[in-house]
Design an enzyme around this catalytic site. Structure first.
Site, short mmCIF file in Angstrom:
data_model
loop_
_atom_site.label_atom_id
_atom_site.label_comp_id
_atom_site.label_asym_id
_atom_site.label_seq_id
_atom_site.Cartn_x
_atom_site.Cartn_y
_atom_site.Cartn_z
N TYR A 60 -4.62 2.18 4.83
CA TYR A 60 -3.54 1.63 3.99
C TYR A 60 -3.78 0.16 3.63
O TYR A 60 -3.75 -0.19 2.44
CB TYR A 60 -2.19 1.85 4.66
CG TYR A 60 -1.00 1.36 3.87
CD1 TYR A 60 -0.52 2.09 2.79
CD2 TYR A 60 -0.37 0.16 4.19
CE1 TYR A 60 0.57 1.63 2.05
CE2 TYR A 60 0.72 -0.29 3.46
CZ TYR A 60 1.19 0.44 2.39
OH TYR A 60 2.27 -0.02 1.67
N LYS A 96 -4.61 -1.42 -0.26
CA LYS A 96 -3.82 -2.46 -0.94
C LYS A 96 -4.67 -3.71 -1.22
O LYS A 96 -4.41 -4.42 -2.20
CB LYS A 96 -2.58 -2.79 -0.11
CG LYS A 96 -1.58 -1.62 -0.01
CD LYS A 96 -1.02 -1.21 -1.38
CE LYS A 96 0.11 -0.19 -1.24
NZ LYS A 96 0.71 0.18 -2.54
#
Ligand code: NAP
Length: 235
Positions: free
Chosen positions: A160, A164
């Site tokens: 994750y 990003k």
């Protein structure tokens, strides 16, 4: 009137962003991969439904054709995202992270942003005040994640945050490539939504604040920035 598309707007931060932008006078498309969930949200918001799965080329192309036929697009909020939690809603730690873990997550969080931006770019470039907001995360920050004093420092997952960080780089490169667009990455803050099993510490009203603010920047507003509600963040 400003026409705005928010991906993944059937719930969470996207829904709240849509609610606020409708109130601000935007004509809003609620992007939703599920027609039923999207229709319910759009009706509640007084917005238009746009069925759109960010992982599906054909779905995104069809959505872009619909918006073009309706008259175009001024603001794109790339909000749809997943955290890719494992069993019992736990974060997949470093030892359990595989190439497939990253591939699945990047398909939505990274390739989805590029797929949607690429498809809607011709429409945005025809707008007199085109804006893109990429919903990033504080966990994207290489500076923050390397600093033990930073709130995200002890987050154990790889996929994750890496996805990003890629969103941040995509933001910088689009901003330079298209100076006529305002393209910014935002960190909404740790917000109680389904994404994190509602463990977030702030409300969607608080989290949507910076997304809404950056969706409303004017032609002379900032571009190529990474910000939260308090200001600039370290890359
Ligand atoms: P959420 O409530 O789980 O909402 C995520 C939205 O994305 C849902 O509408 C979901 O649709 C949609 N989505 C997922 N995969 C999709 C796909 N393939 N195509 C289209 N839509 C898809 O989570 P949220 O917290 O509001 O997340 C919104 C954004 O904020 C994400 O990019 C997330 O990474 C970011 N963010 C969240 C936090 C936080 O603390 N919550 C912090 C920093 C950044 P379905 O209902 O169909 O699943």
């Amino acid at each position: 009137m400003t026409t705005t598309l928010i991906t993944g707007a059937n719930k969470g931060l996207g829904f709240e962003t849509a609610r606020r932008l409708v109130a601000a006078g935007h004509s809003v498309y609620v992007g939703s991969r599920d027609p039923g969930r999207g229709r319910r949200a759009a009706e509640e918001l007084g917005a238009r439904l746009l069925v759109l799965d960010v992982t599906d080329d054909a779905s995104v192309a069809a959505a872009a054709r619909t918006v073009e036929a309706d008259g175009g697009l001024d603001v794109l909020v790339n909000n749809a995202g997943v955290e890719g939690r494992g069993e019992a809603n736990g974060i997949v730690g470093a030892a359990d992270t595989t190439a497939d873990t990253l591939r699945d997550l990047f398909e939505t969080n990274v390739f989805g942003v590029v797929r949607v931006t690429h498809a809607f770019l011709p429409l945005l470039r025809r707008s007199t005040a085109p804006v893109v907001v990429n919903v990033s995360s504080g966990l994207a920050s290489l500076g923050g994640m390397s600093d033990p004093a930073s709130p995200g420092h002890f987050y154990p997952g790889i996929a994750y945050p890496a996805s990003k960080t890629a969103v941040n780089m995509i933001t910088v490169q689009y901003a330079k490539a298209f100076p006529e667009l305002r393209v910014n990455a935002v960190e909404p803050g740790f917000t109680a939504t389904d994404l994190n099993g509602n463990t977030g510490v702030q409300s969607v009203q608080q989290g949507a604040e910076i997304i809404v603010r950056m969706a409303r920047v004017g032609r002379d507003g900032p571009t190529g920035r990474y910000v939260d509600a308090q200001g600039s963040l370290p890359w």
